[in-house]
Design an enzyme around this catalytic site. Structure first.
Site, PDB file in Angstrom:
ATOM      1  N   ASP A  63       1.002  -1.107   0.148  1.00 53.16           N
ATOM      2  CA  ASP A  63       0.052  -0.141   0.109  1.00 53.16           C
ATOM      3  C   ASP A  63       0.671   1.090   0.002  1.00 53.16           C
ATOM      4  O   ASP A  63       0.390   2.377   0.112  1.00 53.16           O
ATOM      5  CB  ASP A  63      -0.951  -0.032   1.291  1.00 53.16           C
ATOM      6  CG  ASP A  63      -2.403  -0.566   0.996  1.00 53.16           C
ATOM      7  OD1 ASP A  63      -2.775  -0.626  -0.097  1.00 53.16           O
ATOM      8  OD2 ASP A  63      -2.907  -1.015   1.838  1.00 53.16           O
ATOM      9  N   ARG A  88       0.393  -1.983   7.420  1.00 54.73           N
ATOM     10  CA  ARG A  88       1.091  -0.706   6.963  1.00 54.73           C
ATOM     11  C   ARG A  88       2.171  -0.122   7.751  1.00 54.73           C
ATOM     12  O   ARG A  88       2.799   0.730   7.282  1.00 54.73           O
ATOM     13  CB  ARG A  88       0.097   0.313   6.732  1.00 54.73           C
ATOM     14  CG  ARG A  88      -0.834  -0.106   5.517  1.00 54.73           C
ATOM     15  CD  ARG A  88      -1.779   1.157   5.005  1.00 54.73           C
ATOM     16  NE  ARG A  88      -0.721   1.945   4.250  1.00 54.73           N
ATOM     17  CZ  ARG A  88      -1.183   3.114   3.590  1.00 54.73           C
ATOM     18  NH1 ARG A  88      -2.520   3.439   3.739  1.00 54.73           N
ATOM     19  NH2 ARG A  88      -0.325   3.949   2.885  1.00 54.73           N
ATOM     20  N   HIS A 164     -11.147   7.725   5.593  1.00 51.76           N
ATOM     21  CA  HIS A 164      -9.986   8.765   5.826  1.00 51.76           C
ATOM     22  C   HIS A 164     -10.773  10.195   5.291  1.00 51.76           C
ATOM     23  O   HIS A 164     -11.442  10.075   4.251  1.00 51.76           O
ATOM     24  CB  HIS A 164      -8.851   8.626   4.712  1.00 51.76           C
ATOM     25  CG  HIS A 164      -7.924   7.621   5.126  1.00 51.76           C
ATOM     26  ND1 HIS A 164      -7.172   6.736   4.377  1.00 51.76           N
ATOM     27  CD2 HIS A 164      -7.242   7.610   6.301  1.00 51.76           C
ATOM     28  CE1 HIS A 164      -6.213   6.052   5.069  1.00 51.76           C
ATOM     29  NE2 HIS A 164      -6.280   6.716   6.261  1.00 51.76           N
ATOM     30  N   CYS A 258      -5.057  10.233  -2.607  1.00 51.44           N
ATOM     31  CA  CYS A 258      -4.018   9.264  -1.839  1.00 51.44           C
ATOM     32  C   CYS A 258      -2.770   8.860  -2.301  1.00 51.44           C
ATOM     33  O   CYS A 258      -2.002   8.497  -1.610  1.00 51.44           O
ATOM     34  CB  CYS A 258      -5.169   7.896  -1.769  1.00 51.44           C
ATOM     35  SG  CYS A 258      -6.656   8.213  -0.988  1.00 51.44           S
TER      36      CYS A 258
HETATM   37  N1  ARG Z   1      -5.439   0.379   1.335  1.00 54.27           N
HETATM   38  C1  ARG Z   1      -5.041   1.712   1.992  1.00 54.27           C
HETATM   39  C2  ARG Z   1      -5.512   1.597   3.189  1.00 54.27           C
HETATM   40  O1  ARG Z   1      -6.638   0.974   3.608  1.00 54.27           O
HETATM   41  C3  ARG Z   1      -5.576   2.963   1.273  1.00 54.27           C
HETATM   42  C4  ARG Z   1      -5.173   4.131   1.566  1.00 54.27           C
HETATM   43  C5  ARG Z   1      -5.797   5.334   0.962  1.00 54.27           C
HETATM   44  N2  ARG Z   1      -5.239   6.477   1.175  1.00 54.27           N
HETATM   45  C6  ARG Z   1      -6.069   7.741   1.558  1.00 54.27           C
HETATM   46  N3  ARG Z   1      -5.219   8.655   1.893  1.00 54.27           N
HETATM   47  N4  ARG Z   1      -7.313   7.656   1.750  1.00 54.27           N
HETATM   48  O2  ARG Z   1      -4.747   2.037   4.212  1.00 54.27           O
END
Ligand code: ARG
Length: 273
Positions: A63, A88, A164, A258
């Site tokens: 990611d 992450r 987010h 993102c």
């Molecule tokens: N798969 C990532 C997560 O769930 C996607 C992040 C998306 N980033 C954002 N700034 N909205 O963390």
């Protein structure tokens, strides 16, 4: 607004785990398609005069291409995120190294509290908006306020699909912003209505296509394809829209914004001056 950003190419991007409602391991990323979409966005931004720096992706952090979550940049200080999910967390060391090598001071918030960088913390006209609940903890923002030298405008998120702040809120300029109202609790909706004279309400169709996850450069807004009500609203207000496909990234719950970390956007705050 930002003219200097960080991006990370999607060489190792894939759906290796499921940490938001968009991600399904069975819905595999088409690697060549993802590369083409990311290259398209990169070229669009460069064409608009944005300086793009790159951080190297890693095989263990699929990611990492979603660099917005790395942290926030305040002048020559980097405040690294404290990722909510173990999957992450290894990204943090990679981002910290990148900033250290370039002479940034690393300033951390209290480690016990989670927060996810520009995914949840967005600057606009000397103010900072902060989303919390799904990824960023309210308590993390107390310490962030101290680092920023200004209280963040805290917005509670209530729909897990919009986990987010940058998935449901897009501060544009001069009293203009866009948001998807059902993603926020009543207090947060009021806080936004008070602060923006012109607040575009993005319909569900466009919100689910990540309309709010857009990026502005001067009079141009870069946004995912087929967000037609949203782009019509922007065009009515004199903006030019560049629609760029990001479907492969939406599989992981992300789109244009993102994939961008702003390196020069928090200027004008007490902490960055
Ligand atoms: N798969 C990532 C997560 O769930 C996607 C992040 C998306 N980033 C954002 N700034 N909205 O963390």
């Amino acid at each position: 607004m930002s003219r200097h950003i960080l991006m990370c190419d999607p060489t190792h991007y894939r759906i290796a785990y499921e940490i938001n409602p968009w991600m399904r391991r069975a819905n595999a990323v088409l690697t060549a398609e993802a590369q083409a979409q990311w290259q398209g966005l990169h070229a669009t931004l460069q064409g608009l005069g944005v300086q793009v720096d790159l951080v190297e992706p890693g095989p263990d952090v699929p990611d990492m291409t979603f660099v917005a979550n790395a942290g926030i940049v305040l002048g020559k200080q980097f405040v690294p995120a404290n990722f909510r999910y173990a999957e992450r967390q290894p990204e943090a060391a990679r981002f910290i190294r990148w900033f250290e090598e370039r002479g940034y001071e690393i300033v951390r918030i209290h480690e016990p509290h989670f927060w996810e960088g520009e995914g949840d913390v967005l600057p606009y006209a000397g103010q900072v908006f902060a989303g919390f609940r799904f990824r960023t903890e309210h308590r993390a923002l107390d310490h962030l306020d101290e680092i920023l030298g200004t209280p963040t405008v805290r917005l509670e998120l209530i729909d897990p699909r919009f986990y987010h702040l940058d998935t449901c809120f897009f501060p544009i300029t001069d009293g203009l912003a866009a948001y998807y109202p059902p993603a926020f609790n009543g207090e947060a909706r009021d806080a936004l209505r008070e602060r923006f004279a012109d607040l575009i309400e993005v319909p569900e169709h466009d919100a689910l296509r990540f309309a709010c996850n857009a990026f502005r450069v001067d009079g141009t807004v870069v946004v995912n394809t087929e967000c037609d009500s949203f782009t019509a609203a922007l065009r009515e207000r004199g903006y030019r829209c560049v629609e760029t496909p990001t479907a492969e990234f939406i599989k992981a719950g992300g789109s244009v914004k993102c994939l961008i970390l702003m390196l020069d956007a928090f200027e004008g705050l007490p902490s960055a001056s």
